[in-house]
Design a protein around this motif. Structure first.
Motif, PDB file in Angstrom:
ATOM      1  N   THR A  43       0.835  -1.203   0.000  1.00  0.00           N
ATOM      2  CA  THR A  43       0.000   0.000   0.000  1.00  0.00           C
ATOM      3  C   THR A  43       0.870   1.253   0.000  1.00  0.00           C
ATOM      4  O   THR A  43       0.627   2.182  -0.773  1.00  0.00           O
ATOM      5  N   LEU A  44       1.874   1.273   0.856  1.00  0.00           N
ATOM      6  CA  LEU A  44       2.777   2.432   0.894  1.00  0.00           C
ATOM      7  C   LEU A  44       3.512   2.593  -0.438  1.00  0.00           C
ATOM      8  O   LEU A  44       3.643   3.714  -0.948  1.00  0.00           O
ATOM      9  N   ASN A  45       3.966   1.489  -1.001  1.00  0.00           N
ATOM     10  CA  ASN A  45       4.679   1.549  -2.284  1.00  0.00           C
ATOM     11  C   ASN A  45       3.773   2.039  -3.405  1.00  0.00           C
ATOM     12  O   ASN A  45       4.163   2.879  -4.208  1.00  0.00           O
ATOM     13  N   GLN A  46       2.567   1.506  -3.474  1.00  0.00           N
ATOM     14  CA  GLN A  46       1.646   1.852  -4.551  1.00  0.00           C
ATOM     15  C   GLN A  46       1.189   3.309  -4.470  1.00  0.00           C
ATOM     16  O   GLN A  46       1.054   3.972  -5.489  1.00  0.00           O
ATOM     17  N   THR A  47       0.966   3.807  -3.273  1.00  0.00           N
ATOM     18  CA  THR A  47       0.432   5.158  -3.104  1.00  0.00           C
ATOM     19  C   THR A  47       1.520   6.216  -2.982  1.00  0.00           C
ATOM     20  O   THR A  47       1.218   7.402  -3.051  1.00  0.00           O
ATOM     21  N   LYS A  48       2.755   5.789  -2.757  1.00  0.00           N
ATOM     22  CA  LYS A  48       3.876   6.716  -2.535  1.00  0.00           C
ATOM     23  C   LYS A  48       3.696   7.550  -1.262  1.00  0.00           C
ATOM     24  O   LYS A  48       4.279   8.602  -1.111  1.00  0.00           O
ATOM     25  N   VAL A  49       2.876   7.050  -0.347  1.00  0.00           N
ATOM     26  CA  VAL A  49       2.696   7.686   0.959  1.00  0.00           C
ATOM     27  C   VAL A  49       3.789   7.177   1.872  1.00  0.00           C
ATOM     28  O   VAL A  49       4.085   5.979   1.893  1.00  0.00           O
ATOM     29  N   GLU A  50       4.401   8.063   2.624  1.00  0.00           N
ATOM     30  CA  GLU A  50       5.413   7.646   3.594  1.00  0.00           C
ATOM     31  C   GLU A  50       4.725   7.147   4.855  1.00  0.00           C
ATOM     32  O   GLU A  50       3.708   7.698   5.281  1.00  0.00           O
ATOM     33  N   GLY A  51       5.315   6.130   5.459  1.00  0.00           N
ATOM     34  CA  GLY A  51       4.739   5.552   6.665  1.00  0.00           C
ATOM     35  C   GLY A  51       4.485   6.570   7.762  1.00  0.00           C
ATOM     36  O   GLY A  51       3.479   6.498   8.464  1.00  0.00           O
ATOM     37  N   LYS A  52       5.357   7.543   7.890  1.00  0.00           N
ATOM     38  CA  LYS A  52       5.212   8.559   8.949  1.00  0.00           C
ATOM     39  C   LYS A  52       3.994   9.460   8.737  1.00  0.00           C
ATOM     40  O   LYS A  52       3.534  10.122   9.654  1.00  0.00           O
ATOM     41  N   ASP A  53       3.456   9.468   7.504  1.00  0.00           N
ATOM     42  CA  ASP A  53       2.298  10.311   7.205  1.00  0.00           C
ATOM     43  C   ASP A  53       0.968   9.633   7.508  1.00  0.00           C
ATOM     44  O   ASP A  53      -0.075  10.285   7.517  1.00  0.00           O
ATOM     45  N   VAL A  54       0.989   8.329   7.763  1.00  0.00           N
ATOM     46  CA  VAL A  54      -0.236   7.604   8.112  1.00  0.00           C
ATOM     47  C   VAL A  54      -0.551   7.926   9.571  1.00  0.00           C
ATOM     48  O   VAL A  54       0.256   7.664  10.463  1.00  0.00           O
ATOM     49  N   GLU A  55      -1.723   8.485   9.798  1.00  0.00           N
ATOM     50  CA  GLU A  55      -2.082   8.936  11.144  1.00  0.00           C
ATOM     51  C   GLU A  55      -2.882   7.914  11.943  1.00  0.00           C
ATOM     52  O   GLU A  55      -2.918   7.981  13.172  1.00  0.00           O
ATOM     53  N   ASP A  56      -3.549   7.004  11.259  1.00  0.00           N
ATOM     54  CA  ASP A  56      -4.364   6.019  11.968  1.00  0.00           C
ATOM     55  C   ASP A  56      -4.534   4.794  11.074  1.00  0.00           C
ATOM     56  O   ASP A  56      -4.625   4.912   9.854  1.00  0.00           O
ATOM     57  N   ILE A  57      -4.562   3.639  11.699  1.00  0.00           N
ATOM     58  CA  ILE A  57      -4.866   2.381  11.019  1.00  0.00           C
ATOM     59  C   ILE A  57      -5.997   1.734  11.798  1.00  0.00           C
ATOM     60  O   ILE A  57      -5.944   1.621  13.019  1.00  0.00           O
ATOM     61  N   CYS A  58      -7.024   1.318  11.080  1.00  0.00           N
ATOM     62  CA  CYS A  58      -8.126   0.593  11.701  1.00  0.00           C
ATOM     63  C   CYS A  58      -8.318  -0.691  10.912  1.00  0.00           C
ATOM     64  O   CYS A  58      -8.475  -0.665   9.691  1.00  0.00           O
ATOM     65  N   LEU A  59      -8.274  -1.810  11.615  1.00  0.00           N
ATOM     66  CA  LEU A  59      -8.395  -3.119  10.968  1.00  0.00           C
ATOM     67  C   LEU A  59      -9.515  -3.920  11.617  1.00  0.00           C
ATOM     68  O   LEU A  59      -9.708  -3.861  12.828  1.00  0.00           O
ATOM     69  N   GLY A  60     -10.213  -4.655  10.798  1.00  0.00           N
ATOM     70  CA  GLY A  60     -11.278  -5.507  11.288  1.00  0.00           C
ATOM     71  C   GLY A  60     -10.812  -6.947  11.403  1.00  0.00           C
ATOM     72  O   GLY A  60     -10.020  -7.424  10.599  1.00  0.00           O
ATOM     73  N   ASN A  61     -11.311  -7.613  12.430  1.00  0.00           N
ATOM     74  CA  ASN A  61     -10.978  -9.004  12.666  1.00  0.00           C
ATOM     75  C   ASN A  61     -11.992  -9.554  13.655  1.00  0.00           C
ATOM     76  O   ASN A  61     -12.327  -8.885  14.619  1.00  0.00           O
TER      77      ASN A  61
END
Length: 129
Positions: A43-61
């Protein structure tokens, strides 16, 4: 709804791991955390978004025991998203991943965050019903 607005929430990537047979498929012995690391890195590679710019991750399980969530936090860090990024879980007995995406979209719409990742992680091989 044909006009664009600067406040629109946009999904810029949709990735998943391959589907395989439970307990017998090619990914049966691959831990869910490894699957998550792979998808987060892609996802980071495809979008060219840097990991430090991701502010929140929400995952379902809905199947993994609470002890498994620590491995998912490690997957986040290995993928290049720092420990300062929030990681939260949604446990819904159907469509947990969709609920997680909706949660991130709502957080962006409300200007709580600007960049987030929503998705789901499940392994029927590791945690059968």
């Amino acid at each position: 709804m044909s006009s664009k607005s600067p406040n629109d929430v946009v999904i810029v990537s949709a990735l998943r791991t391959p589907l395989c047979r439970s307990r017998k498929g090619a990914l049966a012995k691959v831990p869910p955390s490894t699957l998550l690391t792979t998808v987060l890195q892609a996802t980071l590679n495809q979008t060219k978004v840097e990991g430090k710019d991701v502010e929140d991750i929400c995952l379902g399980n809905c199947l993994m025991p609470p002890s498994g969530f620590a491995a998912m936090r490690m997957a986040q860090i290995v993928a290049g998203i720092p420990e300062t990024t929030s990681l939260q879980w949604v446990n819904r007995q159907c469509s947990s991943g969709l609920q997680a995406v909706a949660h991130i979209a709502n957080a962006i719409a409300e200007n709580q965050i600007h960049v987030g990742i929503g998705g789901g992680v499940e392994s029927m091989s590791f945690y059968p019903m």
